[in-house]
Design a protein around this motif. Sequence first.
Motif, PDB file in Angstrom:
ATOM      1  N   GLN A  13      -1.718  -0.651  14.804  1.00  0.00           N
ATOM      2  CA  GLN A  13      -2.488  -1.181  15.932  1.00  0.00           C
ATOM      3  C   GLN A  13      -2.267  -2.678  16.109  1.00  0.00           C
ATOM      4  O   GLN A  13      -2.231  -3.176  17.237  1.00  0.00           O
ATOM      5  CB  GLN A  13      -3.975  -0.866  15.775  1.00  0.00           C
ATOM      6  CG  GLN A  13      -4.298   0.600  15.951  1.00  0.00           C
ATOM      7  CD  GLN A  13      -3.802   1.162  17.269  1.00  0.00           C
ATOM      8  OE1 GLN A  13      -3.956   0.560  18.332  1.00  0.00           O
ATOM      9  NE2 GLN A  13      -3.184   2.328  17.222  1.00  0.00           N
ATOM     10  N   ALA A  14      -2.107  -3.407  15.003  1.00  0.00           N
ATOM     11  CA  ALA A  14      -1.814  -4.842  15.100  1.00  0.00           C
ATOM     12  C   ALA A  14      -0.488  -5.065  15.823  1.00  0.00           C
ATOM     13  O   ALA A  14      -0.378  -5.956  16.671  1.00  0.00           O
ATOM     14  CB  ALA A  14      -1.789  -5.477  13.716  1.00  0.00           C
ATOM     15  N   PHE A  15       0.524  -4.250  15.503  1.00  0.00           N
ATOM     16  CA  PHE A  15       1.821  -4.379  16.184  1.00  0.00           C
ATOM     17  C   PHE A  15       1.703  -4.042  17.665  1.00  0.00           C
ATOM     18  O   PHE A  15       2.261  -4.743  18.520  1.00  0.00           O
ATOM     19  CB  PHE A  15       2.883  -3.481  15.529  1.00  0.00           C
ATOM     20  CG  PHE A  15       3.665  -4.176  14.473  1.00  0.00           C
ATOM     21  CD1 PHE A  15       4.734  -5.000  14.800  1.00  0.00           C
ATOM     22  CD2 PHE A  15       3.333  -4.023  13.148  1.00  0.00           C
ATOM     23  CE1 PHE A  15       5.448  -5.660  13.825  1.00  0.00           C
ATOM     24  CE2 PHE A  15       4.045  -4.679  12.154  1.00  0.00           C
ATOM     25  CZ  PHE A  15       5.109  -5.500  12.495  1.00  0.00           C
TER      26      PHE A  15
ATOM     27  N   PRO B 202       0.834  -1.194   0.000  1.00  0.00           N
ATOM     28  CA  PRO B 202       0.000   0.000   0.000  1.00  0.00           C
ATOM     29  C   PRO B 202       0.876   1.254   0.000  1.00  0.00           C
ATOM     30  O   PRO B 202       1.975   1.249   0.564  1.00  0.00           O
ATOM     31  CB  PRO B 202      -0.793  -0.111   1.297  1.00  0.00           C
ATOM     32  CG  PRO B 202      -0.734  -1.556   1.657  1.00  0.00           C
ATOM     33  CD  PRO B 202       0.587  -2.050   1.144  1.00  0.00           C
ATOM     34  N   LEU B 203       0.385   2.294  -0.609  1.00  0.00           N
ATOM     35  CA  LEU B 203       1.114   3.566  -0.621  1.00  0.00           C
ATOM     36  C   LEU B 203       1.201   4.134   0.795  1.00  0.00           C
ATOM     37  O   LEU B 203       0.323   3.874   1.624  1.00  0.00           O
ATOM     38  CB  LEU B 203       0.406   4.567  -1.535  1.00  0.00           C
ATOM     39  CG  LEU B 203       0.375   4.211  -3.014  1.00  0.00           C
ATOM     40  CD1 LEU B 203      -0.509   5.200  -3.775  1.00  0.00           C
ATOM     41  CD2 LEU B 203       1.776   4.172  -3.599  1.00  0.00           C
TER      42      LEU B 203
ATOM     43  N   TRP C  88      -2.068   1.450   7.083  1.00  0.00           N
ATOM     44  CA  TRP C  88      -0.920   1.625   7.966  1.00  0.00           C
ATOM     45  C   TRP C  88      -1.333   1.786   9.422  1.00  0.00           C
ATOM     46  O   TRP C  88      -0.660   1.290  10.332  1.00  0.00           O
ATOM     47  CB  TRP C  88      -0.051   2.778   7.487  1.00  0.00           C
ATOM     48  CG  TRP C  88       0.617   2.452   6.185  1.00  0.00           C
ATOM     49  CD1 TRP C  88       0.287   2.926   4.949  1.00  0.00           C
ATOM     50  CD2 TRP C  88       1.695   1.524   5.984  1.00  0.00           C
ATOM     51  NE1 TRP C  88       1.104   2.358   4.000  1.00  0.00           N
ATOM     52  CE2 TRP C  88       1.974   1.494   4.603  1.00  0.00           C
ATOM     53  CE3 TRP C  88       2.444   0.726   6.829  1.00  0.00           C
ATOM     54  CZ2 TRP C  88       2.975   0.702   4.064  1.00  0.00           C
ATOM     55  CZ3 TRP C  88       3.449  -0.063   6.289  1.00  0.00           C
ATOM     56  CH2 TRP C  88       3.703  -0.072   4.925  1.00  0.00           C
ATOM     57  N   LEU C  89      -2.449   2.475   9.676  1.00  0.00           N
ATOM     58  CA  LEU C  89      -2.927   2.596  11.059  1.00  0.00           C
ATOM     59  C   LEU C  89      -3.389   1.243  11.598  1.00  0.00           C
ATOM     60  O   LEU C  89      -3.176   0.928  12.766  1.00  0.00           O
ATOM     61  CB  LEU C  89      -4.053   3.622  11.152  1.00  0.00           C
ATOM     62  CG  LEU C  89      -3.611   5.077  11.004  1.00  0.00           C
ATOM     63  CD1 LEU C  89      -4.821   5.996  10.851  1.00  0.00           C
ATOM     64  CD2 LEU C  89      -2.731   5.517  12.164  1.00  0.00           C
TER      65      LEU C  89
ATOM     66  N   GLN D 246       8.496   5.806   1.950  1.00  0.00           N
ATOM     67  CA  GLN D 246       8.143   4.571   2.634  1.00  0.00           C
ATOM     68  C   GLN D 246       7.541   4.931   3.983  1.00  0.00           C
ATOM     69  O   GLN D 246       7.949   5.899   4.617  1.00  0.00           O
ATOM     70  CB  GLN D 246       9.364   3.687   2.866  1.00  0.00           C
ATOM     71  CG  GLN D 246       9.916   3.053   1.625  1.00  0.00           C
ATOM     72  CD  GLN D 246      11.063   2.107   1.970  1.00  0.00           C
ATOM     73  OE1 GLN D 246      11.922   2.425   2.778  1.00  0.00           O
ATOM     74  NE2 GLN D 246      11.046   0.939   1.349  1.00  0.00           N
ATOM     75  N   GLN D 247       6.574   4.138   4.392  1.00  0.00           N
ATOM     76  CA  GLN D 247       5.957   4.360   5.691  1.00  0.00           C
ATOM     77  C   GLN D 247       6.764   3.623   6.760  1.00  0.00           C
ATOM     78  O   GLN D 247       7.186   2.493   6.558  1.00  0.00           O
ATOM     79  CB  GLN D 247       4.519   3.847   5.680  1.00  0.00           C
ATOM     80  CG  GLN D 247       3.682   4.318   6.825  1.00  0.00           C
ATOM     81  CD  GLN D 247       3.514   5.809   6.898  1.00  0.00           C
ATOM     82  OE1 GLN D 247       4.303   6.483   7.562  1.00  0.00           O
ATOM     83  NE2 GLN D 247       2.506   6.334   6.247  1.00  0.00           N
ATOM     84  N   THR D 248       6.989   4.283   7.861  1.00  0.00           N
ATOM     85  CA  THR D 248       7.674   3.683   9.003  1.00  0.00           C
ATOM     86  C   THR D 248       6.715   3.708  10.179  1.00  0.00           C
ATOM     87  O   THR D 248       6.052   4.713  10.427  1.00  0.00           O
ATOM     88  CB  THR D 248       8.948   4.474   9.359  1.00  0.00           C
ATOM     89  OG1 THR D 248       9.801   4.517   8.232  1.00  0.00           O
ATOM     90  CG2 THR D 248       9.684   3.845  10.521  1.00  0.00           C
TER      91      THR D 248
END
Length: 170
Positions: free
Chosen positions: A92-94, A79-80, A87-88, A123-125
């Motif tokens: 939350q899963a992490f 995903p972008l 990403w949210l 890139q998303q971090t």
Amino acid sequence: EWVQLSPLIAYGYNRHGELLYVNEGVLGQAFNICPKCGQDLQHKPACPICQVSGKKRTLGFKQKTDTLHLRFTDLPNAPLPKDSSFWLSLLQAFIQGACRALQIERRDIGGVLHPVKTTLGWQQTIVLYDDVPGGAGHVKRIQEEIVAVIEMALAIVNCTDCSPDTSCYH
């Protein structure tokens, strides 16, 4: 320093991370502050004590704490970075995976998304942090037991107790 856990995920731990908290005021309108005495003038055009006009300011502070940065590389059909719902959800899963796998109180761990420009583009971090000033060591434990945290996060998102078109409370 980044550690490549697998071809898909790398992580970096920082014992001396910093979080910046910013308060932009009501509706992002900033605060009207007297430049001499620092009084919040709210809706007054000038300070009644110093007789000077206020300046619009946002307020903030830095907090030192442990941080763990998770970067995802070479994800096929990733995903972008701007796909915030994905990403949210992953963030939350992490967090939930860490809380369940390591028996950490949910209020003691926080997380934010941090897009980073790399040679491959944006890139998303995911950044996890101890939500206790100075750090409580939880993020260090997550880093040390990252595989168990990922496995628990995967188990959480692969829950089969609820149908895909409903909210799942598990």
